[in-house]
Write an enzyme that holds these catalytic residues in place. Structure first.
Site, PDB file in Angstrom:
ATOM      1  N   THR A 192     -36.118 -50.606 -50.052  1.00  0.00           N
ATOM      2  CA  THR A 192     -36.093 -49.174 -50.355  1.00  0.00           C
ATOM      3  C   THR A 192     -34.654 -48.716 -50.575  1.00  0.00           C
ATOM      4  O   THR A 192     -34.354 -47.972 -51.518  1.00  0.00           O
ATOM      5  CB  THR A 192     -36.751 -48.363 -49.229  1.00  0.00           C
ATOM      6  OG1 THR A 192     -38.084 -48.822 -49.020  1.00  0.00           O
ATOM      7  CG2 THR A 192     -36.774 -46.881 -49.562  1.00  0.00           C
ATOM      8  N   GLY A 218     -37.809 -54.059 -43.371  1.00  0.00           N
ATOM      9  CA  GLY A 218     -38.670 -53.773 -42.223  1.00  0.00           C
ATOM     10  C   GLY A 218     -39.085 -55.010 -41.454  1.00  0.00           C
ATOM     11  O   GLY A 218     -38.900 -55.082 -40.222  1.00  0.00           O
ATOM     12  N   ASP A 223     -36.468 -51.419 -39.258  1.00  0.00           N
ATOM     13  CA  ASP A 223     -37.042 -50.279 -38.531  1.00  0.00           C
ATOM     14  C   ASP A 223     -36.425 -50.171 -37.143  1.00  0.00           C
ATOM     15  O   ASP A 223     -36.150 -49.075 -36.643  1.00  0.00           O
ATOM     16  CB  ASP A 223     -38.557 -50.437 -38.417  1.00  0.00           C
ATOM     17  CG  ASP A 223     -39.252 -50.357 -39.764  1.00  0.00           C
ATOM     18  OD1 ASP A 223     -38.955 -49.415 -40.522  1.00  0.00           O
ATOM     19  OD2 ASP A 223     -40.079 -51.231 -40.059  1.00  0.00           O
TER      20      ASP A 223
END
Length: 291
Positions: A192, A218, A223
């Site tokens: 992202t 992630g 995260d």
């Protein structure tokens, strides 16, 4: 508007609990909006016992959670045939170490809000922010008490999207690029972040300067890295476009970030769908013009 309302025991068990900090800041706005609050039993009882929202007819009591109160909120987020049994979203002030926060009905409440593009509000900061957003859309003057939530130039923003939601995140960032560029810093997980940087460079952002600071992907722990920023109160807002339909191998990491946000309940605002984020962006522009 009608919102479901629930709070774990820790958040209504004493006079300075999270539920009451929210009401202390936002009761005038709730009354201005004539906001319907459909509150699960113990939460409603705590509000009445503490003397908040006195003589407020839009406060409606639901059964205790053990008697199906939270389950009824889930059904009404989805929407039932009776028009008075449809909710526009839910405020659920979560204590991340309370076992009831991971009961099926609690998880389903969030999931259905995300699926139906309705706000799921799990922190005091998010609840305060949402009331101000709705006040601005309703044409009320900005509340000076919410100025800290709109001091974007001093805030760090996390931009996170699951694989299926990356196109929506890129579209959101493209549409609101100038607004998002007002933040002091932006962070994102691996893929992202790379795509957002490529978007920024295509919009004239300096090629030698990343628009977002990229963390790990992630599955590789990004995260968790951003969760640490949240816990250190170095990230004040997260826009997290979740895909509620796909099971993910790194689900525990995703939950870790969500638990971090609810752990620092007064410090971080979290938005979980494109529609909710777009409404926030519109309100920011309206509020800036009105100040």
């Amino acid at each position: 508007m009608r919102m479901g309302l629930a709070a774990n025991q820790r958040h209504h068990g004493h006079e300075d609990a999270a539920l009451f900090r929210w009401l202390r800041a936002c009761e005038p706005g709730i009354r201005e909006l004539e906001l319907g609050l459909h509150a699960v039993g113990r939460t409603c009882d705590a509000i009445v016992r503490a003397g908040w929202l006195n003589n407020y007819p839009a406060l409606r009591r639901y059964p205790y959670g053990r008697d199906g109160g939270l389950m009824k909120l889930v059904a009404e987020v989805v929407g039932l045939q009776e028009s008075e049994r449809a909710l526009d979203g839910a405020i659920y002030l979560i204590d991340p170490v309370d076992p009831s926060s991971i009961f099926p009905e609690a998880i389903a409440l969030k999931r259905q809000c995300v699926i139906h593009q309705k706000p799921f509000i799990s922190t005091v900061a998010s609840a305060r922010d949402w009331v101000e957003i709705e006040r601005i859309h309703a044409g009320f003057a900005p509340d000076p008490g919410a100025n800290e939530l709109h001091a974007l130039e001093t805030h760090t923003l996390a931009l996170i999207a699951h694989d299926a939601m990356k196109p929506q995140m890129l579209a959101f960032a493209a549409e609101h690029f100038d607004l998002l560029s007002r933040f002091a810093a932006r962070v994102a997980t691996g893929t992202t972040g790379q795509r957002l940087n490529e978007l920024a460079w295509s919009r004239g952002w300096p090629q030698d300067k990343p628009w977002v600071q990229r963390y790990q992907s992630g599955p590789m722990g990004g995260d968790a890295q951003i969760a640490d920023l949240v816990l250190e109160r170095r990230c004040q807002r997260a826009i997290f476009f979740e895909d509620p339909h796909v099971a993910r191998q790194h689900e525990a990491d995703i939950q870790l970030l969500e638990r971090a946000v609810t752990t620092v309940t007064d410090a971080t605002v979290c938005m979980t769908s494109p529609k909710v984020a777009a409404r926030w962006a519109e309100a920011v522009a309206l509020r800036k013009a009105a100040v």
